[in-house]
Design a protein around this motif. Structure first.
Motif, PDB file in Angstrom:
ATOM      1  N   UNK A  99      43.851  -5.429 138.099  1.00 39.07           N
ATOM      2  CA  UNK A  99      42.585  -4.912 138.630  1.00 39.07           C
ATOM      3  C   UNK A  99      41.406  -5.398 137.792  1.00 39.07           C
ATOM      4  N   UNK A 100      41.574  -5.423 136.476  1.00 40.55           N
ATOM      5  CA  UNK A 100      40.492  -5.897 135.608  1.00 40.55           C
ATOM      6  C   UNK A 100      40.279  -7.404 135.751  1.00 40.55           C
ATOM      7  N   UNK A 101      41.325  -8.164 136.081  1.00 37.46           N
ATOM      8  CA  UNK A 101      41.149  -9.591 136.371  1.00 37.46           C
ATOM      9  C   UNK A 101      40.296  -9.767 137.621  1.00 37.46           C
ATOM     10  N   UNK A 102      40.510  -8.908 138.612  1.00 39.16           N
ATOM     11  CA  UNK A 102      39.703  -8.964 139.836  1.00 39.16           C
ATOM     12  C   UNK A 102      38.245  -8.623 139.533  1.00 39.16           C
ATOM     13  N   UNK A 111      25.841 -10.543 140.468  1.00 33.72           N
ATOM     14  CA  UNK A 111      24.737 -10.169 139.591  1.00 33.72           C
ATOM     15  C   UNK A 111      25.184  -8.996 138.724  1.00 33.72           C
ATOM     16  N   UNK A 112      25.147  -9.199 137.419  1.00 31.26           N
ATOM     17  CA  UNK A 112      25.578  -8.153 136.487  1.00 31.26           C
ATOM     18  C   UNK A 112      24.390  -7.264 136.152  1.00 31.26           C
ATOM     19  N   UNK A 113      24.487  -5.990 136.502  1.00 31.37           N
ATOM     20  CA  UNK A 113      23.423  -5.055 136.195  1.00 31.37           C
ATOM     21  C   UNK A 113      23.650  -4.344 134.868  1.00 31.37           C
ATOM     22  N   UNK A 114      24.906  -4.129 134.527  1.00 32.26           N
ATOM     23  CA  UNK A 114      25.225  -3.437 133.288  1.00 32.26           C
ATOM     24  C   UNK A 114      26.687  -3.685 132.936  1.00 32.26           C
ATOM     25  N   UNK A 115      26.929  -4.026 131.701  1.00 38.63           N
ATOM     26  CA  UNK A 115      28.287  -4.055 131.163  1.00 38.63           C
ATOM     27  C   UNK A 115      28.168  -3.562 129.732  1.00 38.63           C
ATOM     28  N   UNK A 116      28.756  -2.430 129.463  1.00 40.31           N
ATOM     29  CA  UNK A 116      28.661  -1.819 128.146  1.00 40.31           C
ATOM     30  C   UNK A 116      30.070  -1.412 127.721  1.00 40.31           C
ATOM     31  N   UNK A 117      30.584  -2.065 126.706  1.00 41.27           N
ATOM     32  CA  UNK A 117      31.905  -1.739 126.175  1.00 41.27           C
ATOM     33  C   UNK A 117      31.690  -1.193 124.778  1.00 41.27           C
ATOM     34  N   UNK A 118      32.151  -0.008 124.539  1.00 42.89           N
ATOM     35  CA  UNK A 118      31.874   0.654 123.271  1.00 42.89           C
ATOM     36  C   UNK A 118      33.075   1.471 122.832  1.00 42.89           C
ATOM     37  N   UNK A 126      36.779  16.056 123.632  1.00 40.25           N
ATOM     38  CA  UNK A 126      35.589  15.275 123.997  1.00 40.25           C
ATOM     39  C   UNK A 126      35.948  14.140 124.956  1.00 40.25           C
ATOM     40  N   UNK A 127      37.050  13.450 124.691  1.00 44.28           N
ATOM     41  CA  UNK A 127      37.469  12.345 125.552  1.00 44.28           C
ATOM     42  C   UNK A 127      37.806  12.854 126.953  1.00 44.28           C
ATOM     43  N   UNK A 128      38.475  13.985 127.046  1.00 41.05           N
ATOM     44  CA  UNK A 128      38.809  14.561 128.346  1.00 41.05           C
ATOM     45  C   UNK A 128      37.550  14.987 129.101  1.00 41.05           C
ATOM     46  N   UNK A 129      36.588  15.577 128.391  1.00 37.74           N
ATOM     47  CA  UNK A 129      35.329  15.989 129.022  1.00 37.74           C
ATOM     48  C   UNK A 129      34.531  14.772 129.499  1.00 37.74           C
ATOM     49  N   UNK A 130      34.498  13.721 128.693  1.00 39.99           N
ATOM     50  CA  UNK A 130      33.798  12.505 129.084  1.00 39.99           C
ATOM     51  C   UNK A 130      34.432  11.899 130.339  1.00 39.99           C
ATOM     52  N   UNK A 131      35.757  11.817 130.345  1.00 35.38           N
ATOM     53  CA  UNK A 131      36.461  11.271 131.502  1.00 35.38           C
ATOM     54  C   UNK A 131      36.168  12.101 132.757  1.00 35.38           C
ATOM     55  N   UNK A 150      26.899  -4.181 148.229  1.00 32.71           N
ATOM     56  CA  UNK A 150      28.003  -3.539 147.528  1.00 32.71           C
ATOM     57  C   UNK A 150      27.788  -3.687 146.026  1.00 32.71           C
ATOM     58  N   UNK A 151      28.174  -2.682 145.285  1.00 35.57           N
ATOM     59  CA  UNK A 151      28.153  -2.719 143.823  1.00 35.57           C
ATOM     60  C   UNK A 151      29.501  -2.225 143.317  1.00 35.57           C
ATOM     61  N   UNK A 152      30.025  -2.869 142.301  1.00 27.45           N
ATOM     62  CA  UNK A 152      31.272  -2.432 141.691  1.00 27.45           C
ATOM     63  C   UNK A 152      30.982  -1.495 140.535  1.00 27.45           C
ATOM     64  N   UNK A 153      31.819  -0.519 140.370  1.00 29.77           N
ATOM     65  CA  UNK A 153      31.708   0.414 139.255  1.00 29.77           C
ATOM     66  C   UNK A 153      33.086   0.511 138.618  1.00 29.77           C
ATOM     67  N   UNK A 154      33.156   0.231 137.335  1.00 33.04           N
ATOM     68  CA  UNK A 154      34.405   0.347 136.587  1.00 33.04           C
ATOM     69  C   UNK A 154      34.200   1.451 135.553  1.00 33.04           C
ATOM     70  N   UNK A 155      35.068   2.440 135.565  1.00 34.16           N
ATOM     71  CA  UNK A 155      34.964   3.538 134.628  1.00 34.16           C
ATOM     72  C   UNK A 155      36.310   3.698 133.940  1.00 34.16           C
ATOM     73  N   UNK A 156      36.282   3.705 132.629  1.00 36.66           N
ATOM     74  CA  UNK A 156      37.526   3.889 131.877  1.00 36.66           C
ATOM     75  C   UNK A 156      37.228   4.617 130.572  1.00 36.66           C
ATOM     76  N   UNK A 157      38.068   5.548 130.265  1.00 37.05           N
ATOM     77  CA  UNK A 157      38.080   6.173 128.942  1.00 37.05           C
ATOM     78  C   UNK A 157      39.517   5.992 128.456  1.00 37.05           C
TER      79      UNK A 157
END
Length: 162
Positions: A99-102, A111-118, A126-131, A150-157
């Motif tokens: 899925x991440x390869x796709x 067009x990349x509007x935001x990519x933030x890896x932290x 805290x991790x459960x609440x954030x998720x 269309x816009x893609x949204x990837x969310x991962x904790x």
């Protein structure tokens, strides 16, 4: 369209074993499309799209929802069988990689509007609440409709290995 479809069997995960199949599911997220329309949107040959749609159809992830006559032939409209796919079982982790390869392919062409890896140091709570907060944001956001881009949204904790 069902609200949720559980992907848990080896056959279902095998059907998702190619990044283009994920991209097809992304493209069919809110409206039906023909093989020709998908080929144009995804920049690949109609035969390639037809093959991968067949695999997804056989796995129960897309379905034909209508037809239209085109120059003596009939085009079929395909749509996802569910708004959301939930991945469980042994193949879920490997599916994340495909899925991440796709997503990476879409990031290269769109067009990349935001990519933030932290990385943050969080307690388990805290991790459960954030998720939960991120899940709520993504699942409650209303679709703007077929006239909008269309816009893609990837969310991962996740917890990195080290």
């Amino acid at each position: 369209m069902d609200d949720e479809y559980e992907v848990s069997t080896a056959a279902q995960f095998k059907a998702l074993g190619h990044p283009l199949r994920h991209r097809l599911l992304f493209a069919l997220g809110h409206e039906a499309a023909t093989i020709s329309q998908l080929a144009t949107t995804l920049g690949t040959a109609k035969g390639n799209i037809a093959h991968h749609l067949g695999v997804l159809r056989d796995a129960g992830m897309v379905q034909v929802t209508g037809t239209r006559q085109v120059r003596g032939g009939t085009e079929q409209y395909y749509r996802r069988t569910a708004r959301k796919f939930r991945f469980t079982g042994e193949g879920a982790r490997e599916n994340n990689t495909v899925a991440l390869q796709a997503v990476a392919a879409d990031l290269q062409t769109g067009e990349e509007l935001l990519l933030n890896i932290r990385n943050l140091r969080l307690t388990t709570t805290q991790a459960q609440e954030l998720a939960a907060q991120l899940e709520r944001i993504v699942t409650t956001l209303d679709d703007a409709g077929p006239g909008e881009a269309r816009h893609g949204v990837v969310v991962a904790v996740y917890r990195p290995e080290n």
